[in-house]
Design a protein around this motif. Structure first.
Motif, PDB file in Angstrom:
ATOM      1  N   GLY A   1       5.641   2.467   3.144  1.00 48.41           N
ATOM      2  CA  GLY A   1       5.717   3.529   4.144  1.00 48.41           C
ATOM      3  C   GLY A   1       4.372   4.082   4.567  1.00 48.41           C
ATOM      4  O   GLY A   1       3.351   3.905   3.902  1.00 48.41           O
ATOM      5  N   ILE A   2       4.383   4.744   5.713  1.00 44.53           N
ATOM      6  CA  ILE A   2       3.210   5.355   6.327  1.00 44.53           C
ATOM      7  C   ILE A   2       3.349   6.873   6.229  1.00 44.53           C
ATOM      8  O   ILE A   2       4.440   7.421   6.392  1.00 44.53           O
ATOM      9  CB  ILE A   2       3.090   4.935   7.814  1.00 44.53           C
ATOM     10  N   ASP A   3       2.244   7.554   5.982  1.00 45.31           N
ATOM     11  CA  ASP A   3       2.228   9.008   5.830  1.00 45.31           C
ATOM     12  C   ASP A   3       2.281   9.672   7.213  1.00 45.31           C
ATOM     13  O   ASP A   3       1.321   9.611   7.983  1.00 45.31           O
ATOM     14  CB  ASP A   3       0.951   9.408   5.091  1.00 45.31           C
TER      15      ASP A   3
ATOM     16  N   ASP B   1       0.830  -1.204   0.000  1.00 43.33           N
ATOM     17  CA  ASP B   1       0.000   0.000   0.000  1.00 43.33           C
ATOM     18  C   ASP B   1       0.867   1.256   0.000  1.00 43.33           C
ATOM     19  O   ASP B   1       1.902   1.308   0.673  1.00 43.33           O
ATOM     20  CB  ASP B   1      -0.892   0.033   1.237  1.00 43.33           C
ATOM     21  N   ASN B   2       0.404   2.278  -0.698  1.00 42.30           N
ATOM     22  CA  ASN B   2       1.150   3.522  -0.773  1.00 42.30           C
ATOM     23  C   ASN B   2       0.718   4.556   0.266  1.00 42.30           C
ATOM     24  O   ASN B   2       1.480   5.474   0.574  1.00 42.30           O
ATOM     25  CB  ASN B   2       1.026   4.127  -2.178  1.00 42.30           C
ATOM     26  N   ASN B   3      -0.508   4.407   0.793  1.00 42.82           N
ATOM     27  CA  ASN B   3      -0.949   5.336   1.843  1.00 42.82           C
ATOM     28  C   ASN B   3      -2.129   4.722   2.585  1.00 42.82           C
ATOM     29  O   ASN B   3      -3.273   5.157   2.447  1.00 42.82           O
ATOM     30  CB  ASN B   3      -1.322   6.695   1.270  1.00 42.82           C
ATOM     31  N   VAL B   4      -1.866   3.723   3.382  1.00 39.55           N
ATOM     32  CA  VAL B   4      -2.944   2.981   4.040  1.00 39.55           C
ATOM     33  C   VAL B   4      -3.699   3.835   5.056  1.00 39.55           C
ATOM     34  O   VAL B   4      -4.905   3.652   5.258  1.00 39.55           O
ATOM     35  CB  VAL B   4      -2.392   1.705   4.706  1.00 39.55           C
ATOM     36  N   LEU B   5      -3.032   4.800   5.681  1.00 40.61           N
ATOM     37  CA  LEU B   5      -3.706   5.606   6.693  1.00 40.61           C
ATOM     38  C   LEU B   5      -4.778   6.513   6.102  1.00 40.61           C
ATOM     39  O   LEU B   5      -5.640   7.021   6.829  1.00 40.61           O
ATOM     40  CB  LEU B   5      -2.695   6.455   7.470  1.00 40.61           C
ATOM     41  N   ALA B   6      -4.746   6.698   4.792  1.00 37.21           N
ATOM     42  CA  ALA B   6      -5.761   7.538   4.151  1.00 37.21           C
ATOM     43  C   ALA B   6      -7.093   6.812   3.989  1.00 37.21           C
ATOM     44  O   ALA B   6      -8.108   7.441   3.667  1.00 37.21           O
ATOM     45  CB  ALA B   6      -5.268   8.000   2.783  1.00 37.21           C
ATOM     46  N   SER B   7      -7.128   5.524   4.238  1.00 42.42           N
ATOM     47  CA  SER B   7      -8.349   4.741   4.030  1.00 42.42           C
ATOM     48  C   SER B   7      -9.363   4.982   5.141  1.00 42.42           C
ATOM     49  O   SER B   7      -9.037   4.877   6.330  1.00 42.42           O
ATOM     50  CB  SER B   7      -8.012   3.249   3.960  1.00 42.42           C
ATOM     51  N   GLU B   8     -10.606   5.249   4.742  1.00 44.25           N
ATOM     52  CA  GLU B   8     -11.673   5.372   5.732  1.00 44.25           C
ATOM     53  C   GLU B   8     -12.066   4.012   6.300  1.00 44.25           C
ATOM     54  O   GLU B   8     -12.834   3.925   7.262  1.00 44.25           O
ATOM     55  CB  GLU B   8     -12.898   6.068   5.130  1.00 44.25           C
TER      56      GLU B   8
ATOM     57  N   PRO C   1       9.244  -3.475  10.365  1.00 46.62           N
ATOM     58  CA  PRO C   1       9.245  -2.200  11.062  1.00 46.62           C
ATOM     59  C   PRO C   1       8.074  -1.326  10.631  1.00 46.62           C
ATOM     60  O   PRO C   1       7.429  -1.620   9.622  1.00 46.62           O
ATOM     61  CB  PRO C   1      10.554  -1.581  10.586  1.00 46.62           C
ATOM     62  N   LEU C   2       7.812  -0.267  11.383  1.00 49.27           N
ATOM     63  CA  LEU C   2       6.904   0.781  10.924  1.00 49.27           C
ATOM     64  C   LEU C   2       7.735   1.756  10.106  1.00 49.27           C
ATOM     65  O   LEU C   2       8.686   2.359  10.605  1.00 49.27           O
ATOM     66  CB  LEU C   2       6.272   1.495  12.119  1.00 49.27           C
ATOM     67  N   ARG C   3       7.391   1.873   8.828  1.00 45.30           N
ATOM     68  CA  ARG C   3       8.171   2.735   7.925  1.00 45.30           C
ATOM     69  C   ARG C   3       7.467   4.087   7.792  1.00 45.30           C
ATOM     70  O   ARG C   3       6.290   4.142   7.440  1.00 45.30           O
ATOM     71  CB  ARG C   3       8.302   2.082   6.545  1.00 45.30           C
ATOM     72  N   ILE C   4       8.199   5.144   8.070  1.00 38.26           N
ATOM     73  CA  ILE C   4       7.650   6.496   7.959  1.00 38.26           C
ATOM     74  C   ILE C   4       8.586   7.305   7.066  1.00 38.26           C
ATOM     75  O   ILE C   4       9.782   7.422   7.352  1.00 38.26           O
ATOM     76  CB  ILE C   4       7.538   7.185   9.336  1.00 38.26           C
TER      77      ILE C   4
END
Length: 601
Positions: A381-383, A260-267, A402-405
């Motif tokens: 990565g995470i945004d 995923d390129n930006n999973v945190l953007a998902s509702e 790891p958590l990638r930021i």
């Protein structure tokens, strides 16, 4: 009629298996086609195909040990390779093998009905174009060549210009994209892991589930290719059924690698976390690796990719034999020799199945699986801009490591620092991050970003591994074929200096302020010294630290302002020849430049 399908990945080195080809393998097998996968040099492949045809037409199975010699003869024509084979001409007339040699020279190779070629990044351009053009010699006159993947989507016009093939751009997320009569959406299919057993190349991350829970990105960063590859953001894809399918057919994988390129953007982020936990990746997750022999023998019984699993079984025979007692190994060798099970080229599905009762207890004796931890990695990565207590609390519920930021811009340092602190507050202490450089950034900003990570490690008692990544313009007509682009605030020497340090640290920067200081400098002035330092002194830091490096530093800083300006201009160009050194304006500058010439010796 079943089609003969060849899936090809060019011979570049890469960490992850070709997901697109693995989905195509599932699709074509579902069409009852004969599917084969190859990665590497196509001339080698051609010789192997011709040798397979020759071998199965003319040779007794007892000649299996000479398969590689036959292949090498077909490729090179060296008669010594076959002249020493005992009794060879009692079975094969010389003209029969020389005919195959002639076919190789004439590029008269076995043909396929469909060839599908994947592409990676554009800096692998030569391998990509050579592979596409070379594949034309393997296609039937009525067949078709399909080209897709990253480079195909980024610069399709250039690929068409150099190969005559019109690539498929984007992802295979619509019906009828491969066959006009097939409504199957290929991107939704599970991956066929069996094709990885057909090649000699081992992907470093092969023991993982590869999947997407979202597609695209809500950002439109001008350095990023995601908006071109996945222009529409899609907020949820279920992975549970695909993982169940993989477990059933190919065995459980150790890790879950999400692209995923930006999973945190998902509702639907909460649903994504719930499904990851359902798939066996909750906090503290572990598993017992599957019995590889059981998987291989099951797929042979089911006649699923027989070529791959015959190869795998022979590998397992060889691995097990190395662990046996001398007596067991001798008996096993005799048994294999008698039943033509020493070599992949002579082993048959039937003979392997007959040997199951003999071999199964031996494998069980020497291979006892041990429970292992398993991890989740949102690899792209995470945004940092979207990180908050709510989503970090949820991420802490899965075994993320790891958590990638991403930390691409120094201007966003406060956002990044806050994101790391939030993650640490929820017990996520194993982090990694990508650092874009050579874009619009200054070299000093890269130093400060790396140092921030080292200091956060000390402050929060966490591990952060930084991976500086050089910007490369993937569509620029001058640079997309190579890695030569130099950003507006960078130069060739600075780029090489960073790369030299990264070579010494194996591509990453970890914990430890002293370690960081030795690698990149204890302060910004030392960092500047490293940027201008001769490359040999950077790579072999401790060897030259107290002698030649110190000599260079004293002479470099002793230059006058005008001399220093001249020396820096020459050093930044990173070209050190006799002529360049000879043309310097003063002996003091020439004396400094001679240290750079040492590395060429």
């Amino acid at each position: 009629m079943n089609r003969n399908v060849l899936l090809i990945e060019p011979p570049y080195k890469n960490k992850y298996p070709p997901m697109g080809l693995m989905k195509l393998a599932s699709y074509f097998r579902g069409c009852n086609d004969n599917v084969r996968f190859f990665k590497g040099n196509l001339r080698e492949f051609a010789a192997k195909l011709l040798c397979e045809e020759f071998f199965h037409t003319y040779c007794d199975k007892s000649f299996g040990r000479y398969f590689k010699a036959f292949t090498e003869y077909i490729k090179t024509g060296k008669h010594s390779l076959i002249a020493s084979i005992p009794n060879f001409y009692n079975f094969v007339r010389e003209n029969e093998i020389t005919n195959y040699r002639q076919r190789f020279r004439n590029h008269d190779y076995p043909k396929f009905d469909i060839i599908a070629i994947t592409t990676l990044f554009t800096f692998c351009w030569k391998e990509i174009i050579d592979t596409i053009n070379g594949a034309g010699e393997f296609i039937d006159s009525s067949g078709k060549i399909l080209v897709g993947g990253i480079a195909a989507s980024l610069v399709p016009e250039e690929i068409q210009h150099e190969t005559g093939i019109t690539p498929i751009t984007g992802i295979l997320n619509r019906p009828f994209m491969i066959d006009s009569d097939s409504p199957v959406i290929i991107d939704s299919l599970p991956l066929d892991y069996s094709i990885l057993e057909e090649i000699d190349y081992t992907y470093p991350s092969h023991d993982a589930y590869f999947a997407y829970t979202t597609r695209g990105c809500i950002r439109r960063c001008n350095f990023c290719s995601v908006p071109l590859l996945e222009p529409k953001y899609e907020s949820f894809f279920s992975i549970h059924e695909q993982i169940e399918y993989i477990d059933k057919h190919f065995g459980q994988r150790k890790d879950l690698l999400l692209m995923d390129n930006n999973v945190l953007a998902s509702e639907r982020f909460d649903e994504i976390i719930d499904e990851i936990k359902l798939c066996g990746f909750s906090k503290g997750a572990s598993y017992i690796p599957p019995n590889e022999y059981e998987i291989a023998i099951k797929n042979l019984r089911d006649e699923y990719n027989t070529r791959a699993y015959v190869t795998r079984i022979i590998d397992l025979y060889n691995m097990t034999a190395k662990r046996m007692t001398d007596k067991e190994a001798e008996e096993f060798y005799i048994y294999r020799e008698k039943n033509f099970l020493l070599y992949t080229e002579t082993a048959s599905r039937e003979s392997i199945l007959e040997a199951d009762e003999y071999f199964r207890p031996l494998y069980a004796k020497y291979f006892r699986p041990v429970r292992r931890s398993r991890y989740v990695d949102f690899n792209q990565g995470i945004d940092a801009r979207l990180i908050n207590d709510s989503n970090m609390k949820r991420l802490a519920e899965i075994n993320i490591r790891p958590l990638r930021i991403a930390f691409d811009h120094y201007e966003q340092r406060e956002i990044y620092i806050k994101a790391v602190r939030t993650a640490a507050r929820w017990g996520i202490t194993d982090l990694s991050n990508y650092m874009l450089y050579n874009f619009h950034d200054m070299p000093d900003e890269l130093y400060h970003r790396m140092r921030i990570n080292v200091e956060l490690c000390e402050e929060l008692d966490v591990k952060i591994y930084s991976f500086p990544m050089k910007y490369h313009p993937v569509k620029d007509p001058e640079y997309f074929r190579n890695r030569d682009y130099i950003g507006e605030h960078w130069n060739r020497k600075f780029i090489r200096a960073v790369q030299a340090v990264m070579n010494s640290t194996k591509g990453k920067i970890g914990r430890g302020i002293e370690f960081f200081g030795e690698a990149f400098g204890h302060d910004i002035d030392e960092f500047h010294d490293i940027l201008y330092m001769p490359e040999t002194f950077i790579i072999y830091r401790f060897k030259y630290k107290d002698n030649l490096t110190e000599e260079w530093r004293k002479k470099f800083h002793a230059l006058t302002e005008n001399e220093l300006r001249e020396a820096k201009a020459i050093i930044e160009a990173n070209i050190f020849t006799d002529e360049v050194i000879r043309n310097a304006s003063s002996e003091f500058v020439r004396e400094v430049l001679r240290y750079y010439y040492l590395e060429r010796e």
